[in-house]
Each structure stands twice: as C-alpha cells, then as structure tokens.
Design an enzyme around this catalytic site. Sequence first.
Site, short mmCIF file in Angstrom:
data_model
loop_
_atom_site.label_atom_id
_atom_site.label_comp_id
_atom_site.label_asym_id
_atom_site.label_seq_id
_atom_site.Cartn_x
_atom_site.Cartn_y
_atom_site.Cartn_z
N ASP A 339 0.85 -1.20 0.00
CA ASP A 339 0.00 0.00 0.00
C ASP A 339 0.88 1.25 0.00
OD1 ASP A 339 -2.25 1.93 1.16
OD2 ASP A 339 -3.26 0.08 0.57
N LYS A 449 -3.84 -0.47 -6.96
CA LYS A 449 -4.92 0.12 -6.17
C LYS A 449 -4.82 1.62 -6.39
CE LYS A 449 -6.28 0.78 -1.31
NZ LYS A 449 -5.98 0.38 0.07
N TRP A 450 -5.80 2.19 -7.07
CA TRP A 450 -5.77 3.60 -7.50
C TRP A 450 -6.63 4.41 -6.54
CZ3 TRP A 450 -4.29 5.21 -12.83
CH2 TRP A 450 -4.51 6.57 -13.08
N ASP A 451 -5.96 5.25 -5.75
CA ASP A 451 -6.66 5.95 -4.67
C ASP A 451 -6.92 7.42 -5.03
OD1 ASP A 451 -7.78 6.25 -2.14
OD2 ASP A 451 -6.10 5.26 -1.13
N CYS A 497 -10.29 3.14 -5.47
CA CYS A 497 -10.40 3.44 -4.04
C CYS A 497 -10.46 4.95 -3.92
CB CYS A 497 -9.17 2.90 -3.32
SG CYS A 497 -9.05 3.36 -1.59
N ASP A 519 -13.23 2.21 4.04
CA ASP A 519 -12.09 2.10 4.96
C ASP A 519 -12.54 1.46 6.27
OD1 ASP A 519 -10.04 3.02 3.41
OD2 ASP A 519 -10.06 5.06 4.20
C1 GLA Z 1 -6.86 5.57 1.72
C2 GLA Z 1 -7.31 4.16 1.47
C3 GLA Z 1 -6.61 3.21 2.42
C4 GLA Z 1 -5.13 3.35 2.28
C5 GLA Z 1 -4.73 4.80 2.50
C6 GLA Z 1 -3.25 4.99 2.23
O1 GLA Z 1 -7.34 6.07 2.89
O2 GLA Z 1 -8.69 4.05 1.56
O3 GLA Z 1 -7.01 1.88 2.17
O4 GLA Z 1 -4.73 2.92 1.00
O5 GLA Z 1 -5.45 5.68 1.67
O6 GLA Z 1 -2.85 6.31 2.44
#
Ligand code: GLA
Length: 705
Positions: A339, A449-451, A497, A519
């Site tokens: 992550d 995982k693209w946030d 995400c 989350d």
């Molecule tokens: C977001 C995501 C989490 C994690 C954090 C990392 O809050 O929802 O799952 O990846 O960022 O900073």
Amino acid sequence: MIESVGNGRMWVLSGSASSYAFCLTGADELLHLHWGPRIRGVDAEALAAQGPPPYWPFESQLDGHEEYPVEGGPRFVRPSLSVRTETVRGTEWTFGDAVVDGDELRLRFTDAAHGLGLTLHHRMRADADVIERWVTVAHEGDGPALELLRADAAAWTLPRRDRWRLSQLHGRWAAESLLVRSELTYGEKVLSSRRGHTGHQHLPWVALDPDGATEERGEVYGCALGWSGSWRIAVQQLPDGLVQITGGAGYDDSGLLRLAPGESYTSPVFAGLWSEGGFGGASRAWHAWQLAHVIPDARAGRPVLYNSWEATGFDISEEQQRELARRAAAMGVELFVVDDAWFGQRTSDRAGLGDWTPSAERFPRGLTPLVGEVHALGMQFGIWVEPEMVNADSELYRAHPDWVQHHPGRARTEFRNQLVLNLAREDVQVYLWEQLDGLLSSAPIDYVKWDFNRCFTDAGWPGEEYPQKLWVAHVHGLYALLDRLRAAHPGVAFESCSGGGGRIDLGILSRTDQVWTSDNTDPLDRLAIQDGFTQLHPARVMAAWVTDSPNLQLNGRVSTLRFRFVSAMAGVLGVGGDLAEWSEEELAEARGWVDLYKKIRPLVQHGELHRLRAPEGGLSAVQYLLGDETVVLAWLQAQHYGEQPPRLRLLYLLDRVGPPIRRVRTPRGVGCGYQAAADGGFPRFAARRPTTTRPPIRKCEQVAE
Ligand code: GLA
C-alpha cells in the site's frame, strides 16, 4: 430488440422481460409512452392513441411526459438540457432522423438558432432489462460558442401510481452505501456530489417502488449514473403526481463546457431498470448486466489479497513486507499488495505524493526483488498509487506548482496535506502517463490500487478561458489514463479506491476490476455497508478485508476471527491484519477460512445474490446460487433475552437429504447457525424448484456465525 412503428415515429425497445416505448408528436415533441412489462408495437400505438393529457390552466401538457425535457418553450419542469449563447438561452428542436444500430437507437434533433445537434441514445440489450441512455450535443454551426450549462444523460418517466417510495444509498467516510427508504412527496429531491469525485455521501443510484415492494416481490424502478466526478440526480414529483428522474454530470446548472464550432460533448450513461422481482430481483438484474456488459473481464474470479495498510501504515520496509508476504502465502493469499509509503519521501501523509519512484531508503534495490519474491511465493504483486494528487512537499510540486487546481491569488486548500492535480491539463496527463507506464514497465506488477483521498475545493485553472470545464475534463483525463494503461498493460488489474468507497459508480467500474468498499473494516458495520452496496453492485467487485481485533482503525470493537472472515467472505475476500502479530492458531484458522472461501468463491463472485434477511440488528443472511449449488452466509449481530435466533428460510431448498441438521449456539452465545450434526461438514440439500428453469440444487454450503 427495437421495434419501430407509427410511420417510423414510435419505438419500442424490449429486453428479456421489459419494454420501453416513446413516440414523436406532429410537433416533434418526444413523448414517453411506457416503461414496464413487455409490450408490442401495437400496444404502444394504442397508448399513443389515448391522446394528450388534460389541459389545466397554469400547467404544461408536456411536463412529465417528455423523454428529454429541455429549457425553453411551454415547460416548467427541471430541464435536462440548458444551453446559452451571449444572447439566446434554451433550445427549440426539429427532428432529424432515427438510426437503429443493433441494439442502439439514435434519434437526432437540431436547433437552427444555435446550430446545435442533439443525439439521444437508447440501448437495451437482448439479455438484460437495463436501458442505457446518454446524449451527444454538438456545435454544428459556425456561430458563437455555446455554453452547456447542463446536459443530463437522460430523463426517466415513471408510470402513474398512487404513491412512490424512494430508496437511496447515503453515507460518509467509513459509513458508505447505507440504505434508506422514504416516501416521495411533491417537489424535488436532489442527490449529488459537489466534490469532483463520486463521493462517499451518495452512490449515484435511486430506486423507486410504488410503496409495497419487498425483497423478493413487487415493482421496482432503478436508475444509476456512470460518472466519477461531480453529478446530480433529481427526482421530481410533479403537481399531478407524475415522477421524473433526471441525471447527469455536474452538480448544478453553472456550466459544464463551452462548445466552439465543431466541438461536441458526450454525456455519461444514465442507466434505468424495471423489475417485478422486488429489490432483490432489481439487484440481481443490475448485477447480471454489470457482469455481462460493464465490468472488464468479469468472468474471471478475483483473487484473495493481502494488504498491510491497517497494520503497518506508513512504517514499511522491504524486509517487513517480505516477511508479511511469506505469512500471507502460507495462509493461501493469492495477491500481495504493497500500500502507501513505498515511494519518494513518503514517510507520512505530509510528503511524497507525485513522486512515483521507489523510496531509496525503504526499497534501495527498487521493487523488482520484492516482486520476484512475491511471485516465487506463488502470489501476484500489487501496488498502491494516488496519481491525481500531490503533496506540496514533493519534487513534482516544487517543479510544477502551477499544475494543481487553484485560483490565482487565493489560498490553496489542503486536505490530508495534499492538493489536486489539474488532470485537464495536457502536460499533467503526459507526466502521469510516463510515471505510471514507467512504474508498470519497471517490474512485473499485476495489480494497482488507484486511490483518491480528497475532494476538489479550489477548482480554478489560471490562464484558461473557461476554467469551469476542468470538472468534466478531469474525469475524462482520468478515464483516458486508465484506458491507456489498461491497453498498454492488459495483464494488470485495477482497484478503484477513494478513502474507501468515495469513487464507486458505473463509470469507474467499466475501467476497474474491483472497488474498495469502505475504509471501515469492522465486520459488524460492514454488514450494513455491504447490504447497501449489493443493492446495485455485485459481490464480484466488493473488496472486503479481515483486519485485527480490536478494530483500532475505527471503533475498538472486538470480534472473533470467524465473524471477521464470514463478514468479508460475502465479497472479494482480503486480509488486512498484522500477520506478524497473529498466533499460530489464528494463522491456521485463517488458512481454513481462506480455503473455504476459495471453494465458495464462484458462487459468491458470480452467483445470484439473495439477501435473506437485512442486517437490522438481529440475524442477517445472504444466499448465493450458481447452477445447482448454493451457499449461505449468516450473521447474528446480537442475542437478546436468551431467545433462539429466528429460523432462516432458505430459497429453492424444498427437501433436505443427507445428515440431519441441528441448530447450534456457539459457546459464547455471540453467534449461531446451522451445522451438520453427523460429520461436522456442510449439510447437503436436494431441491425442487417447480416454476422456473433453475436446475435443482444438489449441494448447499452454509457458513454461519
Ligand atoms: C486511503 C485508502 C486506504 C489506504 C490509504 C493509504 O485512505 O482508503 O485503504 O490505502 O489511503 O494512504
């Protein structure tokens, strides 16, 4: 199937169980005729022959009847389209032509005064009852630029009923997708995001039922928007009780785009569905359509993943991740995800976003050795990115402070210490493409995982003539980037995400393989979140992790490993606990659950989902059916007064054979369920289903907590 009748001015679109019909009047007004059970062209003609609605002083005979109400003329409803030049506002349409292209119908209209072309697109696929609607608006003249204040994707008209009930999915961070139902009353109910992304506050979906649908029975109409930026859905109940639902990109009418001659705008898709099978039937129809036509490569199952974010936060190292990977592999995990904090100067959320190269301190040899080790352990390798953001403390921002959204001379608001890059800019697009393509080419990465961890606030673009366009252009930039990366790296899967479930919609789902649901990984809270999520989206995209107990991320709640697993097994199972702290017994138990999940995975991810009981405090359960197999997950949230929990009525299981079943209570009274008495395995059922084509169910697995 599309049937065209009435001299080519009336159309009936039919799917597997429903039809949708509309027609043109002599004055080129496009009027809605029918949405519901299947009808034929002659039925539509009979409906049209009933003539116009009664005339009432102060009311419009068009309101509540038009397929796409625009601004201007004898209308008082909320317009779907609003266009202006410096001098003229509103539109007047002349019908051009109708083109049937497979399962898509395109109706073309023109507005001579603006030189504007409007195309209404309707598509209904033979194997679904979802109608996909969108519009294209084009400046076809040579006059002044046209400002598109609003261009909804569609307006939906419901049939006349005595009353309507509205279902919506509302929430906030860590509490997304919560289902609420309320009576619809006169006036307008607006659901929207003003945040630049889909938002945690509402999923862009509504369902309306004539106040009587249950989970398995009754009429339900649903509408869902495929857009990952700001949006608006307005449900309006008109003075005569008619209901219309409009929806599209942008949160109000303040301006989407300016079109110069030769330019056009295509709206996102606003999909609609009618079902007679209650809320469950509607959900299953939505799921089937998304699995067949929206989600990429949906037939492939999603792997069990491990992600240490909740356990390790920003404090990561190559050695620590390697050790976690060994433990995860021993548990049967199939995808290991690193992550946040692997890149740049990212030791906290104060720095590093924008600099997408491995941290020299934490990954001195780059990512390749860890990726190799993870692969050698038999797992895929995934990585976290947040490409649309930048920290002020980053190489990128120091080099290009003008690349973020901002208003000249104004403060730049920071949330989570970060600013939003202006993806509408070409140079930003080029930079992100080079960074991400470079990252995916640098090591054999299988998953991203693209946030997206903050909303838009200062959405300015100094120097740009019409800065307002960045709201739409940002989303187009995001989509273009994802499309290009997917094309260049076809083996890589993507997860959407946004601080959990802040970017879940049909638009992002057409480009990603799964979404991070929330989350909030507390297994009890998750039951309601997942119940809401599955109203629209299938379990195949609903990522869910088993994390530590007590849940330190959110509420300190203590729960058994069993409860945490069975809760997360309702979607795409993941593990997010600190495996370094798990005992040998816990690791062994977890291995058993992962093995069981792999057995039931085809049913969970691709089966029909039936919500047997909603998570309203007592016993809740979900049953999945695929072919002749079924699996039931059940959870008891609380037990009161020593009472036995209610019995679960399973679907399609009429006769039971095999070992006798007895109901059991767990030793601590926190859970209960059904268990096969004879061998401790899973009870087997034979089933008869007399009325449908479903084959009898031969095997039933129940997992209870
Ligand atoms: C977001 C995501 C989490 C994690 C954090 C990392 O809050 O929802 O799952 O990846 O960022 O900073």
